[in-house]
Write an enzyme that holds these catalytic residues in place. Structure first.
Site, short mmCIF file in Angstrom:
data_model
loop_
_atom_site.label_atom_id
_atom_site.label_comp_id
_atom_site.label_asym_id
_atom_site.label_seq_id
_atom_site.Cartn_x
_atom_site.Cartn_y
_atom_site.Cartn_z
CB CYS A 2 -0.77 0.12 1.19
SG CYS A 2 -2.04 -1.15 1.28
NE ARG A 27 4.52 1.93 -0.44
CZ ARG A 27 5.64 1.47 0.37
NH1 ARG A 27 6.81 1.73 -0.19
NH2 ARG A 27 5.48 0.97 1.56
CD1 TRP A 70 -0.40 -6.12 -3.12
CD2 TRP A 70 -0.41 -6.60 -1.08
NE1 TRP A 70 -0.06 -7.48 -3.24
CE2 TRP A 70 -0.05 -7.65 -1.89
CE3 TRP A 70 -0.65 -6.78 0.27
CZ2 TRP A 70 0.27 -9.02 -1.30
CZ3 TRP A 70 -0.30 -7.97 0.80
CH2 TRP A 70 0.27 -9.11 0.01
CG ASN A 96 1.98 0.84 4.24
OD1 ASN A 96 3.06 1.16 4.17
ND2 ASN A 96 1.51 -0.36 4.02
N GLY A 97 -0.09 -0.91 6.38
CA GLY A 97 0.23 -1.72 7.41
C GLY A 97 -0.82 -2.69 7.81
CD GLU A 463 17.11 -11.89 -9.36
OE1 GLU A 463 16.56 -12.49 -8.67
OE2 GLU A 463 16.66 -10.93 -9.90
CE LYS A 467 13.41 -9.87 -11.08
NZ LYS A 467 14.31 -10.06 -10.01
CD GLU A 470 9.73 -10.50 -9.49
OE1 GLU A 470 9.01 -10.38 -8.43
OE2 GLU A 470 10.75 -10.52 -9.61
CG HIS A 486 20.30 -36.10 -7.59
ND1 HIS A 486 20.70 -37.25 -7.19
CD2 HIS A 486 21.39 -35.46 -7.72
CE1 HIS A 486 21.97 -37.30 -7.19
NE2 HIS A 486 22.65 -36.22 -7.63
CE LYS A 579 11.34 -2.10 -6.29
NZ LYS A 579 11.98 -3.11 -7.13
#
Ligand code: M6R
Length: 584
Positions: A2, A27, A70, A96-97, A463, A467, A470, A486, A579
């Protein structure tokens, strides 16, 4: 998660809030809302969807707050979008929180006759203030309310009748922008960067009330405090998309300059941290997501170049390692935002055990920076795209520099990394993008993609997989080359794409793995300096030896980007993500 923003000044608040909120959309982007006050009433506008896909509404007033969401508590609806008001529409709040004890507070308020319009945890805040205002003034009511909240918050609260705005933070980021006769408050600096570079970083527990100017600056305990004004080094352009279609593409393209800035570290500071690494008994690199892969990459680098063992632990797992911590342990926390809850929790656990904490962080003034004993800035500039790209590179550079410094080779290391400038520039060029787009066309409809590397190339595969998954939502999974036999090899079918990262010290082995996939009908992609007959598609990257990870990730960032675009996904705003992950 948020983003919140507030304005108080001599101009109309709504257009300023609208532009500011667009810069915070990374965000959270499931819904948004605005509230302004003209001194007589609150003007509200809330909606589901993305702020960037809407037009500003005319809302009168020179004071206002806004929010991009969010969702955590309550579905994605206009009612659940912030701002939220009290029963009388006189107190309005963005938050936010997470308020952990909201259920019991909501019950208490319902019993007292308050009526709720949303399912959010946030809505208890204006109602609780309203309740306290029955017997207290606004400022006291805000303090009493905030002290009842368990969990984390960054809030901006407007009281219409008093025409005042109060902001506060505990556990979630909030920064003030100080302009000429105007004040801004935001979850992150880019929101107001086009108006001012003068900032005041709020500390946890700070409460500020504005009434024309800053009227009260105190803590949740009621203690008066002063905070200094800093000037941000970033400029407004850096936080804008410019001619690029997406922030992600812009940030990928900036990496040659990012390298230059990342290596311009104060040598004394690097040497000092290197000394502490050499003297520590037990070193942990702690981070989440992309930052954790930068740490894994660095652990291979430290091992090979400096003969040093470094433990890499995910932020969310680090607290379980607390039994290994002593006052001689050195914890290096690595983060772009400096606000990642799991990383911050690790730092607190480390400090409780008396360990020393150094942070490598991109956002100046962030909580991580402030809570660490010492910090080093990554200097990558603002990163807005949810998928971290340029900051990963900056993290590699700074960590590798530290490794060189531990063996007294700081200057030599810096020279080696500086030489990559041109290579990085070419890897981010239009020619490379065209080449990568051709690969993306070939694999865009596949459900699975596998990425393999050995040794120093393994974290690059990890990495790269993050990328791709996501932002393009293709299931991308990384394996260490040796692990293939394996189990994972069972997943290979005709045409399954598998990308191999090749470096001279693991060439023979990884090419064998590529052949094993080829023999089972897989589509083999090679990333490295030499072509090989086993490759169905080759991505040429210059040979940089131990520094190959800095180069080999760049085509993968581009691949993730092109796959997302071809599949109709917005790479800057992947679904379900935000983010900064400020919740545990
Ligand atoms: O701000 P941080 O570097 O602490 O963030 C850590 C992760 O949340 C972040 O890297 C995340 O994995 C990104 N979406 C990766 O692109």
């Amino acid at each position: 998660m948020c983003g919140i923003v507030g304005y108080l000044g001599k101009k109309e608040a709504a257009p300023i809030l609208f532009e500011a909120l667009k810069k915070l959309e990374y965000r959270g982007y499931d819904s948004y809302g605005f509230a302004t006050s003209d001194g007589s009433k609150i003007w509200l506008d809330k909606s589901t969807g993305k702020i960037s896909e809407t037009k500003p509404k005319e809302l009168p007033g020179k004071i206002g707050i806004a929010h991009t969401r969010w969702a955590t508590h309550g579905g994605v609806t206009a009612e659940n979008a912030h701002p939220h008001t009290d029963c009388n529409g006189e107190i309005v709040v963005v938050h936010n929180g997470i308020i952990e004890n909201y259920q019991e507070l909501r019950k208490e308020l319902l019993d007292k006759g308050h009526e709720f319009k949303s399912e959010t945890d946030t809505e208890i805040i204006p109602h609780l203030i309203e309740e306290y205002m029955k017997e207290n003034d606004f400022a006291t009511s805000v303090v009493k309310t905030l002290n009842r909240l368990e969990g984390s918050f960054a809030v901006a609260i407007v009281n219409v009748k008093a025409n005042k705005m109060t902001v506060a933070r505990k556990g979630s980021p909030l920064v003030l922008g100080i302009g000429k006769d105007e004040y801004f408050v935001a979850s992150d600096i880019p929101a107001f960067l086009e108006h001012t570079k003068q900032v005041m970083y709020l500390h946890d527990g700070d409460i500020v009330t504005f009434d024309g100017g800053i009227e009260v600056f105190s803590t949740l305990e009621g203690k008066k405090v002063e905070r200094k004004i800093d000037t941000v080094a970033w400029d407004a352009e850096q936080a804008m998309k410019g001619e690029f279609e997406h922030y992600m593409l812009k940030e990928i393209s900036e990496q040659a300059d990012v390298i230059k800035r990342a290596i311009s570290q104060d040598s004394k500071e690097i040497m000092d941290i290197a000394r502490q690494i050499n003297e520590a008994k037990g070193i942990f690199l702690v981070a989440c997501g992309t930052a954790s892969y930068a740490c894994t990459s660095a652990s291979y680098f430290f091992s090979k170049v400096a003969g040093k063992h470094i433990n890499v632990v995910l932020g969310s797992e680090f607290p379980y390692y607390k039994h290994f911590l002593t006052p001689k342990t050195l914890v290096i926390a690595v983060s772009q935002s400096g606000e990642t809850a799991d990383t911050l929790e690790s730092v607190r656990v480390a400090k409780e055990a008396g360990a020393r904490v150094i942070s490598l962080v991109n956002v100046m003034g962030s909580t991580l920076m402030r809570e660490s004993d010492q910090h080093l800035l990554l200097n990558a500039g603002p990163e807005i795209g949810v998928a971290s790209t340029k900051v990963y590179t900056a993290m590699l550079v700074v960590l590798y520099l530290l490794a060189y410094a531990t063996i007294g080779k700081f200057d030599e290391g810096r020279k080696k990394i500086r030489r990559l400038y041109l290579d990085v520039y070419k890897l981010t060029s239009a020619t490379m993008r065209k080449n990568i787009k051709a690969l993306a066309e070939k694999i865009k409809s596949r459900d699975h993609l596998f990425l393999l590397g050995r040794g120093h190339q393994y974290p690059t595969a990890e990495e790269a997989a993050l990328k791709v998954k996501e932002i393009s939502y293709i299931h991308a999974e990384s394996f260490a080359g040796g692990e293939l036999k394996h189990g994972p090899i069972a997943l290979i079918e005709k045409g399954t794409p598998a990308i191999f990262f090749v470096s001279p010290d693991n060439e023979k082995e990884i090419i064998s793995n590529a052949s094993e996939i080829k023999a089972r009908g897989g589509f083999v992609v090679g990333v490295g300096s030499k072509n090989n007959e086993v490759f169905d598609f080759w991505i040429k990257t210059p040979e940089a030896g131990d520094l190959n990870p800095i180069l080999q990730i760049i085509p993968m960032q581009l691949l993730a980007y092109e796959l997302a675009v071809l599949r109709g996904c917005n790479p800057d705003m992947p679904r379900n993500l935000a983010k900064s992950v400020t919740v545990k």
